[in-house]
Design a protein around this motif. Structure first.
Motif, PDB file in Angstrom:
ATOM      1  N   ARG A   1       0.341   9.812   6.401  1.00 63.77           N
ATOM      2  CA  ARG A   1      -1.105   9.126   6.080  1.00 63.77           C
ATOM      3  C   ARG A   1      -2.173   9.206   6.852  1.00 63.77           C
ATOM      4  O   ARG A   1      -3.119   9.595   6.149  1.00 63.77           O
ATOM      5  N   GLU A   2      -1.742   9.346   8.022  1.00 66.22           N
ATOM      6  CA  GLU A   2      -2.981  10.026   8.837  1.00 66.22           C
ATOM      7  C   GLU A   2      -3.467  11.348   8.726  1.00 66.22           C
ATOM      8  O   GLU A   2      -4.710  11.668   8.969  1.00 66.22           O
ATOM      9  N   GLU A   3      -2.508  12.068   8.341  1.00 64.02           N
ATOM     10  CA  GLU A   3      -2.861  13.496   8.070  1.00 64.02           C
ATOM     11  C   GLU A   3      -3.915  13.759   6.989  1.00 64.02           C
ATOM     12  O   GLU A   3      -4.793  14.456   6.765  1.00 64.02           O
ATOM     13  N   LEU A   4      -3.466  12.808   5.776  1.00 64.72           N
ATOM     14  CA  LEU A   4      -4.266  12.463   4.496  1.00 64.72           C
ATOM     15  C   LEU A   4      -5.653  12.312   4.633  1.00 64.72           C
ATOM     16  O   LEU A   4      -6.524  12.804   4.421  1.00 64.72           O
ATOM     17  N   LEU A   5      -5.504  11.220   5.732  1.00 60.33           N
ATOM     18  CA  LEU A   5      -6.914  10.702   6.164  1.00 60.33           C
ATOM     19  C   LEU A   5      -7.855  11.702   6.563  1.00 60.33           C
ATOM     20  O   LEU A   5      -9.343  11.940   6.297  1.00 60.33           O
ATOM     21  N   LYS A   6      -7.198  12.457   7.714  1.00 60.77           N
ATOM     22  CA  LYS A   6      -8.017  13.565   8.596  1.00 60.77           C
ATOM     23  C   LYS A   6      -8.462  14.429   7.260  1.00 60.77           C
ATOM     24  O   LYS A   6      -9.644  15.089   7.285  1.00 60.77           O
TER      25      LYS A   6
ATOM     26  N   GLU B   1      -1.276  19.832  -3.100  1.00 61.02           N
ATOM     27  CA  GLU B   1      -0.588  19.173  -1.953  1.00 61.02           C
ATOM     28  C   GLU B   1      -1.424  17.728  -1.841  1.00 61.02           C
ATOM     29  O   GLU B   1      -0.868  16.555  -1.569  1.00 61.02           O
ATOM     30  N   THR B   2      -2.732  17.820  -1.648  1.00 58.49           N
ATOM     31  CA  THR B   2      -3.521  16.754  -1.240  1.00 58.49           C
ATOM     32  C   THR B   2      -3.799  16.000  -2.366  1.00 58.49           C
ATOM     33  O   THR B   2      -3.648  14.393  -2.438  1.00 58.49           O
ATOM     34  N   THR B   3      -3.714  16.221  -3.699  1.00 59.18           N
ATOM     35  CA  THR B   3      -3.702  15.501  -4.723  1.00 59.18           C
ATOM     36  C   THR B   3      -2.564  14.535  -5.065  1.00 59.18           C
ATOM     37  O   THR B   3      -2.539  13.406  -5.211  1.00 59.18           O
ATOM     38  N   ASP B   4      -1.321  15.236  -4.710  1.00 64.84           N
ATOM     39  CA  ASP B   4      -0.113  14.522  -4.694  1.00 64.84           C
ATOM     40  C   ASP B   4       0.091  13.308  -3.573  1.00 64.84           C
ATOM     41  O   ASP B   4       0.555  12.224  -4.022  1.00 64.84           O
ATOM     42  N   LEU B   5      -0.576  13.631  -2.506  1.00 66.70           N
ATOM     43  CA  LEU B   5      -0.767  12.614  -1.533  1.00 66.70           C
ATOM     44  C   LEU B   5      -1.652  11.594  -2.029  1.00 66.70           C
ATOM     45  O   LEU B   5      -1.318  10.315  -1.609  1.00 66.70           O
ATOM     46  N   MET B   6      -2.987  11.912  -2.452  1.00 61.82           N
ATOM     47  CA  MET B   6      -3.700  10.902  -3.007  1.00 61.82           C
ATOM     48  C   MET B   6      -3.150   9.924  -3.984  1.00 61.82           C
ATOM     49  O   MET B   6      -3.512   9.016  -3.972  1.00 61.82           O
ATOM     50  N   LEU B   7      -2.148  10.400  -4.903  1.00 59.15           N
ATOM     51  CA  LEU B   7      -1.818   9.764  -6.014  1.00 59.15           C
ATOM     52  C   LEU B   7      -0.662   8.790  -5.304  1.00 59.15           C
ATOM     53  O   LEU B   7      -0.642   7.483  -5.485  1.00 59.15           O
ATOM     54  N   LYS B   8      -0.175   9.250  -4.194  1.00 62.83           N
ATOM     55  CA  LYS B   8       1.119   8.402  -3.369  1.00 62.83           C
ATOM     56  C   LYS B   8       0.294   7.276  -2.865  1.00 62.83           C
ATOM     57  O   LYS B   8       1.000   6.222  -2.851  1.00 62.83           O
ATOM     58  N   TYR B   9      -0.934   7.497  -2.161  1.00 58.64           N
ATOM     59  CA  TYR B   9      -1.596   6.298  -1.398  1.00 58.64           C
ATOM     60  C   TYR B   9      -2.995   5.783  -1.847  1.00 58.64           C
ATOM     61  O   TYR B   9      -3.478   5.323  -1.602  1.00 58.64           O
ATOM     62  N   ILE B  10      -2.686   5.936  -3.404  1.00 61.90           N
ATOM     63  CA  ILE B  10      -4.056   5.255  -3.992  1.00 61.90           C
ATOM     64  C   ILE B  10      -4.316   3.924  -4.077  1.00 61.90           C
ATOM     65  O   ILE B  10      -5.112   3.420  -4.111  1.00 61.90           O
ATOM     66  N   GLY B  11      -2.739   3.220  -3.828  1.00 59.87           N
ATOM     67  CA  GLY B  11      -3.183   1.761  -3.469  1.00 59.87           C
ATOM     68  C   GLY B  11      -3.052   1.255  -2.180  1.00 59.87           C
ATOM     69  O   GLY B  11      -2.768   0.271  -1.947  1.00 59.87           O
TER      70      GLY B  11
ATOM     71  N   THR C   1      -4.012  -0.375   1.453  1.00 62.98           N
ATOM     72  CA  THR C   1      -4.831  -1.303   1.625  1.00 62.98           C
ATOM     73  C   THR C   1      -6.026  -1.105   2.281  1.00 62.98           C
ATOM     74  O   THR C   1      -6.842  -2.118   2.547  1.00 62.98           O
ATOM     75  N   ASP C   2      -6.305  -0.007   2.796  1.00 62.05           N
ATOM     76  CA  ASP C   2      -7.508   0.289   3.741  1.00 62.05           C
ATOM     77  C   ASP C   2      -8.499   0.621   2.712  1.00 62.05           C
ATOM     78  O   ASP C   2      -8.418   1.729   2.236  1.00 62.05           O
ATOM     79  N   PRO C   3      -9.614  -0.199   2.415  1.00 59.88           N
ATOM     80  CA  PRO C   3     -10.389   0.326   1.622  1.00 59.88           C
ATOM     81  C   PRO C   3     -11.470   1.640   1.867  1.00 59.88           C
ATOM     82  O   PRO C   3     -11.662   2.290   0.922  1.00 59.88           O
ATOM     83  N   HIS C   4     -11.243   2.068   3.133  1.00 58.84           N
ATOM     84  CA  HIS C   4     -11.932   3.323   3.284  1.00 58.84           C
ATOM     85  C   HIS C   4     -11.300   4.394   2.665  1.00 58.84           C
ATOM     86  O   HIS C   4     -11.686   5.343   2.357  1.00 58.84           O
ATOM     87  N   LEU C   5      -9.985   4.403   3.045  1.00 56.05           N
ATOM     88  CA  LEU C   5      -9.147   5.659   2.459  1.00 56.05           C
ATOM     89  C   LEU C   5      -8.989   5.387   1.182  1.00 56.05           C
ATOM     90  O   LEU C   5      -9.169   6.489   0.382  1.00 56.05           O
ATOM     91  N   ARG C   6      -8.804   3.988   0.679  1.00 60.63           N
ATOM     92  CA  ARG C   6      -8.551   3.969  -0.857  1.00 60.63           C
ATOM     93  C   ARG C   6      -9.698   4.389  -1.863  1.00 60.63           C
ATOM     94  O   ARG C   6      -9.678   5.244  -2.709  1.00 60.63           O
ATOM     95  N   ASP C   7     -10.864   3.940  -1.207  1.00 60.10           N
ATOM     96  CA  ASP C   7     -12.063   3.821  -2.170  1.00 60.10           C
ATOM     97  C   ASP C   7     -12.993   5.037  -1.830  1.00 60.10           C
ATOM     98  O   ASP C   7     -13.725   5.699  -2.654  1.00 60.10           O
TER      99      ASP C   7
ATOM    100  N   SER D   1     -13.343   8.825  -4.279  1.00 58.25           N
ATOM    101  CA  SER D   1     -14.398   9.596  -4.173  1.00 58.25           C
ATOM    102  C   SER D   1     -13.888  10.984  -4.339  1.00 58.25           C
ATOM    103  O   SER D   1     -14.602  11.773  -5.089  1.00 58.25           O
ATOM    104  N   THR D   2     -12.778  11.574  -3.563  1.00 59.85           N
ATOM    105  CA  THR D   2     -12.261  12.880  -3.999  1.00 59.85           C
ATOM    106  C   THR D   2     -11.915  13.269  -5.395  1.00 59.85           C
ATOM    107  O   THR D   2     -12.095  14.010  -5.747  1.00 59.85           O
ATOM    108  N   PHE D   3     -11.132  12.021  -6.095  1.00 65.98           N
ATOM    109  CA  PHE D   3     -10.731  12.445  -7.170  1.00 65.98           C
ATOM    110  C   PHE D   3     -12.071  12.612  -8.052  1.00 65.98           C
ATOM    111  O   PHE D   3     -12.085  13.346  -9.101  1.00 65.98           O
ATOM    112  N   CYS D   4     -13.205  11.666  -7.929  1.00 63.70           N
ATOM    113  CA  CYS D   4     -14.285  11.893  -8.764  1.00 63.70           C
ATOM    114  C   CYS D   4     -14.938  13.278  -8.753  1.00 63.70           C
ATOM    115  O   CYS D   4     -15.292  13.983  -9.835  1.00 63.70           O
ATOM    116  N   TYR D   5     -15.115  13.884  -7.430  1.00 62.51           N
ATOM    117  CA  TYR D   5     -15.557  15.110  -7.370  1.00 62.51           C
ATOM    118  C   TYR D   5     -14.758  16.176  -7.878  1.00 62.51           C
ATOM    119  O   TYR D   5     -15.325  16.996  -8.822  1.00 62.51           O
TER     120      TYR D   5
END
Length: 292
Positions: A5-10, A30-40, A42-48, A53-57
């Motif tokens: 999770r920390e690596e994804l955030l970074k 790889e990043t997409t797979d992790l974003m789908l894994k952590y899409i929910g 509870t940290d609004p910064h990571l999630r939202d 935002s990355t999915f949007c772009y």
């Protein structure tokens, strides 16, 4: 500590700083797979602010995914670990997995409108899942400081709006969409206090503007709003009445600005009168003043 999770955030912070550019297809996957894994998460910064935002772009602006890859993302989003993760639960953090899955579906529908990569069968499966979700979601909280936006009624309405905009949407689907909106308005637990009414009104606005369903069907639907509310007071009836009244007002002021909508606004005006208890109080005051 969850190193993944920390690596994804970074990584997502790095991607955001780099204007969401990523040339390595393996990293994107790889990043997409992790974003789908952590899409929910509870940290609004990571999630939202990062995952969504990355999915949007990546989906709508950079267009990093081809049609088959978009379908792969959709198949994951529609599964029991995403859109239907713990569906029916309330007051649990699982709600953000469901509601942020809806936001990704909206992005995928946007791309379908651009290049229609979904077959009619695939589109119908998607819309059936979305409508089912909107009818089965029980947690209609809007925003809480700890977890941020949940907003199931609003996020769901955004997707329903994209569905009715689609050329693949038929009359039967539009009717089911309208019934889904009414189902949320008839809930007896949650006052929709974070402008969900505006997002829901946008769905009906699109139905009216497309004029596929026809004026009579839409006016009949408006006339039935609030029909479950029986006389007398209870907390449940209050929630239903206020939610429906706010929605009717939002839709009224959305449509009154358009040409040739009098037929709709007349029905909405009458419906607001039925739902507005303060008009009854006004009449009582007027009657008392006449006596004096």
């Amino acid at each position: 500590m969850n190193n993944e999770r920390e690596e994804l955030l970074k990584k997502l912070e790095e991607i955001k700083h780099n204007d969401y550019k990523e040339d390595d297809k393996k990293v994107i996957k790889e990043t997409t797979d992790l974003m789908l894994k952590y899409i929910g998460d509870t940290d609004p910064h990571l999630r939202d602010e990062l995952i969504y935002s990355t999915f949007c772009y990546w989906i709508t602006e950079k267009c990093y995914f081809n049609s088959e890859e978009l379908k792969e993302i959709l198949n994951v989003i529609l599964d029991k670990n995403h859109l239907f993760y713990k569906i029916g639960s309330e007051k649990e953090d699982s709600v953000v997995t469901r509601t942020f899955s809806m936001l990704v579906i909206d992005l995928l529908l946007y791309m379908n409108m651009q290049k229609q990569y979904l077959s009619l069968e695939e589109f119908n499966n998607l819309k059936d899942c979305v409508i089912r979700y909107y009818n089965e979601e029980k947690d209609l909280r809007g925003y809480e400081e700890r977890i941020g936006w949940m907003h199931a009624a609003a996020h769901g309405a955004d997707v329903l709006c994209s569905i009715v905009r689609s050329k693949q949407c038929d009359k039967e689907t539009m009717l089911k969409v309208l019934d889904g909106l009414n189902h949320v308005l008839e809930n007896t637990k949650y006052l929709l206090s974070h402008e969900e009414d505006e997002r829901m009104a946008t769905v009906v606005y699109e139905v009216v503007i497309r004029n596929v369903l026809g004026r009579e069907k839409v006016c009949q639907w408006i006339s039935r709003l609030g029909s479950v509310i029986t006389p007398g007071y209870s907390d449940e009836k209050y929630i239903q009445r206020v939610n429906t009244k706010n929605f009717v007002r939002s839709l009224y002021f959305r449509l009154i600005r358009e040409d040739n909508t009098t037929e709709y606004t007349d029905v909405l005006f009458k419906k607001e009168e039925e739902l507005n208890n303060f008009l009854k109080y006004n009449k009582e005051i007027e009657e008392e003043l006449e006596i004096l």
